[in-house]
Design an enzyme around this catalytic site. Sequence first.
Site, PDB file in Angstrom:
ATOM      1  N   LYS A 279      -5.481  -1.342 -12.728  1.00  8.81           N
ATOM      2  CA  LYS A 279      -6.020  -0.394 -11.807  1.00  8.81           C
ATOM      3  C   LYS A 279      -7.148   0.072 -12.464  1.00  8.81           C
ATOM      4  CE  LYS A 279      -1.282   1.284 -10.807  1.00  8.81           C
ATOM      5  NZ  LYS A 279      -1.255   0.951  -9.198  1.00  8.81           N
ATOM      6  N   ARG A 353       8.842  -3.504  -7.204  1.00  6.10           N
ATOM      7  CA  ARG A 353       9.770  -4.313  -6.665  1.00  6.10           C
ATOM      8  C   ARG A 353      10.425  -5.407  -7.641  1.00  6.10           C
ATOM      9  NH1 ARG A 353       4.992  -5.866  -2.344  1.00  6.10           N
ATOM     10  NH2 ARG A 353       4.476  -3.868  -3.121  1.00  6.10           N
TER      11      ARG A 353
HETATM   12  N1  BES Z   1       3.149   2.344  -8.887  1.00  3.72           N
HETATM   13  C1  BES Z   1       2.223   1.801  -7.802  1.00  3.72           C
HETATM   14  C2  BES Z   1       2.400   2.436  -6.541  1.00  3.72           C
HETATM   15  C3  BES Z   1       1.813   4.010  -6.573  1.00  3.72           C
HETATM   16  C4  BES Z   1       0.572   4.426  -6.373  1.00  3.72           C
HETATM   17  C5  BES Z   1       2.507   5.185  -6.929  1.00  3.72           C
HETATM   18  C6  BES Z   1      -0.054   5.724  -6.088  1.00  3.72           C
HETATM   19  C7  BES Z   1       2.081   6.581  -6.941  1.00  3.72           C
HETATM   20  C8  BES Z   1       0.703   6.626  -6.675  1.00  3.72           C
HETATM   21  C9  BES Z   1       2.863   0.533  -7.734  1.00  3.72           C
HETATM   22  O1  BES Z   1       3.319  -0.253  -8.584  1.00  3.72           O
HETATM   23  C10 BES Z   1       1.679  -0.075  -7.210  1.00  3.72           C
HETATM   24  O2  BES Z   1       0.551  -0.461  -8.223  1.00  3.72           O
HETATM   25  N2  BES Z   1       1.414  -0.634  -5.955  1.00  3.72           N
HETATM   26  C11 BES Z   1       0.626  -1.277  -5.430  1.00  3.72           C
HETATM   27  C12 BES Z   1       1.154  -2.621  -4.592  1.00  3.72           C
HETATM   28  C13 BES Z   1       0.012  -3.581  -4.208  1.00  3.72           C
HETATM   29  C14 BES Z   1      -0.705  -4.102  -5.253  1.00  3.72           C
HETATM   30  C15 BES Z   1       0.751  -4.945  -3.500  1.00  3.72           C
HETATM   31  C16 BES Z   1      -0.396  -0.722  -4.734  1.00  3.72           C
HETATM   32  O3  BES Z   1       0.406   0.324  -3.712  1.00  3.72           O
HETATM   33  O4  BES Z   1      -1.365  -0.499  -4.617  1.00  3.72           O
HETATM   34 MN    MN Z   2       1.826  -1.035  -9.794  1.00 10.14          MN
END
Ligand code: BES
Ligand code: MN
Length: 502
Positions: A279, A353
């Site tokens: 990230k 997921r």
């Molecule tokens: N934990 C994150 C989602 C999240 C984002 C929670 C911001 C709280 C605040 C999750 O694991 C994630 O990174 N999701 C990705 C999925 C994508 C790469 C398909 C996302 O939402 O960017």
């Molecule tokens: Mn994630």
Amino acid sequence: MKLRSTTTQLEKLKDDIIVVGTFSDQKKLDGAAAYIDRVTSGLISSARTDITGKLYQTSMLYASTGLTAKRVLVIGLGKKNELTLEKIRGIAAQAARFANETGLSTAALPLQLIPGTSFDAAQKAACLSEGALLGLYSFKQFKTKPENGGNTEFKHITIHTGSEKSTAVSGAIKDSETLCTGVSLARDLVNRPGNSATPTFLANTARSIAKSTGLTCSVLDEKKMRRLGMGALLGVAQGTHEPARFIIIEHATPQTAHMAPVVLVGKAITFDSGGISIKPANNMEEMKTDMAGGAAVLGTMQVCAKLKLPLRVIGLIPATENLPGGSALKPGDIITSMSGKTIEIITTDAEGRLILADALHYARRYKPQAIIDLATLTGACIIALGNDVSAVMGSSETLIERLRNASEQTGEKIWPLPMHAEYDEQIQSDIADMKNAGGRGGGSITAGCFLKKFTPDMRWAHLDIAGTAWTKQTKAYTPKGATGVGVRLLVNLLRNWQRMKS
Ligand code: BES
Ligand code: MN
Ligand code: ZN
């Protein structure tokens, strides 16, 4: 901080301050405000021009006669016919926080602070208690000294029940206190940093909650997960040195021990760096909150036990970090989940997921009446619904309807997203059974569609709490930081549970 209730006359209360309310569209004082005005020979009416009754507006007055508690806090209730349970929670929180920030350590909230009878006494008692307790919450465990000028410790809130004292009212106050312990537990766990709130810490917390409240708890280590074939959960766990845990915590009474349970599944990524698909650095510290689903399940389980709900409820919490270590999962890898289904990893940041896939599959062994999962699953959910509303999806309209009803009553807002078959195409893989990410469009929905593949023939609902688990600014009765979202919603759902026939 303690909550007590009393029937002692208002003028004799020894609390530091008594809180009363005025409406913005009603000139005549009513309820506790009228009463206090009378015993103080017009304290409130003499300041009437400054007291507008605007929602949450506060004015502190000093009584020279008539009151043992010298201070009166007049709080605005807004327009009379616009008052809601949610606003009552907010009013109690604002009043309690005002007292705390003024340096006082006790406050009295009379039920008659909300005059009139459109809400029954037990409802008022519950909302005032909840608002005050949740509004006063703070997370100070990592502060070595109290803040400058900060209050040492707020001692208690007195709910003044007056003539409305009844078993329903005292029960409502006790139950609200129990409920708020569950919310505070969830908030504490989410606020706790990732280096402390590890999967092992969560497992130990689950064990100690179980021990003190009479729940049953068992914890699977990685060896046991491997034996069960939890390849999706272990896949995420392989990039970190921190050992993963799968927490199983169960509530039942002797009468309900053999019934089909309700299973609650909570995502617990104790830190989500994104893994190899790392990230951006900005705000990455907030990813310590990626275990909020698991925290909500623990909080809920604790409340179920303390309220002795006549149900069987099982909490499943898959817990691991998501880090980019030398043996981490890579984009392009294919893993085999416990269900036997294979998953092509498109991004290692869609890890939630994966761990849920194994937990949802594990839930099948209980032949549950219903499965509900909670997860900070997608950033797309924040784009779709913002920070005040969680998304709900699932395969059971009845279950979704029940959740929406619980949402109305608790103020924990949820809104449904559609799950049409078309969305499934986005997660079709050329070489495995599915991909773990479906592109930008409808990101929360394709995540839901992914989970659905692991709950065939099950009554299942999924709550995406990515936007609601954390708040950057203080809200009515939610101080900034972890919100504890999900606990009040689930407890309400379970308290009103009607058996679902198989
Ligand atoms: N934990 C994150 C989602 C999240 C984002 C929670 C911001 C709280 C605040 C999750 O694991 C994630 O990174 N999701 C990705 C999925 C994508 C790469 C398909 C996302 O939402 O960017
Ligand atoms: Mn994630
Ligand atoms: Zn995540």
